[in-house]
Write a protein that holds these residues in place. Structure first.
Motif, PDB file in Angstrom:
ATOM      1  N   TYR A 223      31.106 -37.621  -3.352  1.00  0.00           N
ATOM      2  CA  TYR A 223      29.879 -37.658  -2.543  1.00  0.00           C
ATOM      3  C   TYR A 223      28.659 -37.316  -3.404  1.00  0.00           C
ATOM      4  O   TYR A 223      27.628 -37.984  -3.334  1.00  0.00           O
ATOM      5  CB  TYR A 223      29.984 -36.678  -1.371  1.00  0.00           C
ATOM      6  N   ALA A 224      28.785 -36.270  -4.220  1.00  0.00           N
ATOM      7  CA  ALA A 224      27.662 -35.825  -5.058  1.00  0.00           C
ATOM      8  C   ALA A 224      27.268 -36.888  -6.081  1.00  0.00           C
ATOM      9  O   ALA A 224      26.080 -37.115  -6.325  1.00  0.00           O
ATOM     10  CB  ALA A 224      28.016 -34.515  -5.753  1.00  0.00           C
ATOM     11  N   ILE A 225      28.249 -37.569  -6.651  1.00  0.00           N
ATOM     12  CA  ILE A 225      27.955 -38.612  -7.650  1.00  0.00           C
ATOM     13  C   ILE A 225      27.331 -39.832  -6.989  1.00  0.00           C
ATOM     14  O   ILE A 225      26.302 -40.345  -7.435  1.00  0.00           O
ATOM     15  CB  ILE A 225      29.240 -38.996  -8.426  1.00  0.00           C
ATOM     16  N   VAL A 226      27.929 -40.297  -5.895  1.00  0.00           N
ATOM     17  CA  VAL A 226      27.427 -41.482  -5.186  1.00  0.00           C
ATOM     18  C   VAL A 226      26.001 -41.265  -4.691  1.00  0.00           C
ATOM     19  O   VAL A 226      25.170 -42.179  -4.731  1.00  0.00           O
ATOM     20  CB  VAL A 226      28.370 -41.842  -4.002  1.00  0.00           C
ATOM     21  N   ASN A 227      25.696 -40.049  -4.233  1.00  0.00           N
ATOM     22  CA  ASN A 227      24.363 -39.753  -3.708  1.00  0.00           C
ATOM     23  C   ASN A 227      23.414 -39.215  -4.771  1.00  0.00           C
ATOM     24  O   ASN A 227      22.353 -38.680  -4.448  1.00  0.00           O
ATOM     25  CB  ASN A 227      24.476 -38.777  -2.530  1.00  0.00           C
ATOM     26  N   LYS A 228      23.822 -39.360  -6.038  1.00  0.00           N
ATOM     27  CA  LYS A 228      22.988 -38.999  -7.187  1.00  0.00           C
ATOM     28  C   LYS A 228      22.505 -37.540  -7.170  1.00  0.00           C
ATOM     29  O   LYS A 228      21.391 -37.230  -7.570  1.00  0.00           O
ATOM     30  CB  LYS A 228      21.797 -39.951  -7.298  1.00  0.00           C
ATOM     31  N   LEU A 229      23.376 -36.639  -6.675  1.00  0.00           N
ATOM     32  CA  LEU A 229      23.060 -35.209  -6.712  1.00  0.00           C
ATOM     33  C   LEU A 229      23.413 -34.631  -8.085  1.00  0.00           C
ATOM     34  O   LEU A 229      22.860 -33.611  -8.482  1.00  0.00           O
ATOM     35  CB  LEU A 229      23.814 -34.464  -5.610  1.00  0.00           C
ATOM     36  N   VAL A 230      24.352 -35.282  -8.759  1.00  0.00           N
ATOM     37  CA  VAL A 230      24.730 -34.904 -10.124  1.00  0.00           C
ATOM     38  C   VAL A 230      25.037 -36.173 -10.902  1.00  0.00           C
ATOM     39  O   VAL A 230      25.335 -37.215 -10.324  1.00  0.00           O
ATOM     40  CB  VAL A 230      25.983 -33.987 -10.161  1.00  0.00           C
ATOM     41  N   ASP A 231      24.948 -36.076 -12.222  1.00  0.00           N
ATOM     42  CA  ASP A 231      25.369 -37.169 -13.092  1.00  0.00           C
ATOM     43  C   ASP A 231      26.850 -36.955 -13.391  1.00  0.00           C
ATOM     44  O   ASP A 231      27.309 -35.813 -13.490  1.00  0.00           O
ATOM     45  CB  ASP A 231      24.552 -37.151 -14.390  1.00  0.00           C
ATOM     46  N   ILE A 232      27.579 -38.036 -13.543  1.00  0.00           N
ATOM     47  CA  ILE A 232      29.023 -37.923 -13.780  1.00  0.00           C
ATOM     48  C   ILE A 232      29.332 -37.078 -15.019  1.00  0.00           C
ATOM     49  O   ILE A 232      30.351 -36.395 -15.081  1.00  0.00           O
ATOM     50  CB  ILE A 232      29.687 -39.323 -13.874  1.00  0.00           C
ATOM     51  N   SER A 233      28.420 -37.077 -15.988  1.00  0.00           N
ATOM     52  CA  SER A 233      28.637 -36.299 -17.213  1.00  0.00           C
ATOM     53  C   SER A 233      28.550 -34.791 -16.958  1.00  0.00           C
ATOM     54  O   SER A 233      29.031 -33.988 -17.750  1.00  0.00           O
ATOM     55  CB  SER A 233      27.612 -36.687 -18.286  1.00  0.00           C
ATOM     56  N   GLU A 234      27.923 -34.391 -15.826  1.00  0.00           N
ATOM     57  CA  GLU A 234      27.773 -32.966 -15.515  1.00  0.00           C
ATOM     58  C   GLU A 234      28.971 -32.388 -14.767  1.00  0.00           C
ATOM     59  O   GLU A 234      29.100 -31.175 -14.627  1.00  0.00           O
ATOM     60  CB  GLU A 234      26.534 -32.753 -14.639  1.00  0.00           C
ATOM     61  N   VAL A 235      29.830 -33.269 -14.254  1.00  0.00           N
ATOM     62  CA  VAL A 235      30.953 -32.827 -13.426  1.00  0.00           C
ATOM     63  C   VAL A 235      32.001 -32.167 -14.286  1.00  0.00           C
ATOM     64  O   VAL A 235      32.416 -32.711 -15.315  1.00  0.00           O
ATOM     65  CB  VAL A 235      31.556 -34.007 -12.643  1.00  0.00           C
ATOM     66  N   LYS A 236      32.427 -30.981 -13.852  1.00  0.00           N
ATOM     67  CA  LYS A 236      33.459 -30.252 -14.583  1.00  0.00           C
ATOM     68  C   LYS A 236      34.814 -30.711 -14.051  1.00  0.00           C
ATOM     69  O   LYS A 236      35.177 -30.459 -12.907  1.00  0.00           O
ATOM     70  CB  LYS A 236      33.287 -28.745 -14.363  1.00  0.00           C
TER      71      LYS A 236
END
Length: 201
Positions: free
Chosen positions: A185-198
């Motif tokens: 949800y966060a990636i699709v809604n541009k709340l975070v960049d995929i590179s930031e996901v732990k």
């Protein structure tokens, strides 16, 4: 109660600075529609209870010498009214019996909002269940980056309890309970960049 419903809050405090400051904060609470009344005397308090019957009374336990919650509930039969003690000084815990909640001068706006929302059982409107507030988006972004509740609280200058309340609201609104689902949800809604996901392996 829906988030757009009016919550009538009366503030009983003899100090004009404290009373006015709290009322200003209440009027700016996010996601709550609060109407306020100022009370500076015992006579004003009794008049308010008789004529307005607020949903919540925030009162200094030392208001006009000493304030007896149980006595007021019996006198006016206001058992449905919620009572919040406003702690401005050191108070004996026995004085706080009968109150539904307590706030103090050091509580931040998120804590105050969360306490009132929980006390009044505020629910989001059905049409808005999938929309997150700006604060919830910030917290969700931190969660998918792998931050703990304590780390999020320190970063956003809020309490851990407030973080937990926001996280509960996020999962309820989105109806997503897994870390993977929240991340997507966060990636699709541009709340975070995929590179930031732990990523957890």
């Amino acid at each position: 109660m829906k988030s757009h419903d009016v919550i009538n809050v009366a503030v009983a405090e003899t100090s004009m600075i404290v009373r006015s400051g709290l009322i200003s904060v209440l009027r700016h609470l996010p996601d709550l529609n609060i109407q306020t009344l100022e009370i500076s005397s015992t006579e004003g308090l009794h008049l308010c209870i008789e004529s307005h019957r607020p949903d919540i009374l925030i009162v200094n336990p030392m208001f006009d010498g000493w304030f007896n919650v149980e006595e007021l509930k019996q006198q006016y039969n206001v058992h449905e009214m919620k009572f919040i003690s406003l702690i401005c000084t050191v108070v004996d815990s026995n004085v706080l019996k009968g109150y539904d909640e307590s706030i103090n001068l050091f509580d931040n706006i998120e804590t105050l909002s969360a306490k009132i929302s929980l006390m009044m059982n505020v629910e989001e409107d059905d049409g808005d269940t999938d929309s997150l507030s700006q604060r919830e988006k910030e917290i969700l972004g931190c969660v998918v980056k792998g931050m703990t509740n304590k780390e999020i609280a320190e970063k956003l200058y809020i309490s851990v309890h407030t973080v937990i309340t926001h996280r509960r609201n996020i999962t309820r609104k989105l109806q997503v309970h897994s870390a993977a689902g929240l991340t997507i949800y966060a990636i699709v809604n541009k709340l975070v960049d995929i590179s930031e996901v732990k990523m957890k392996l």
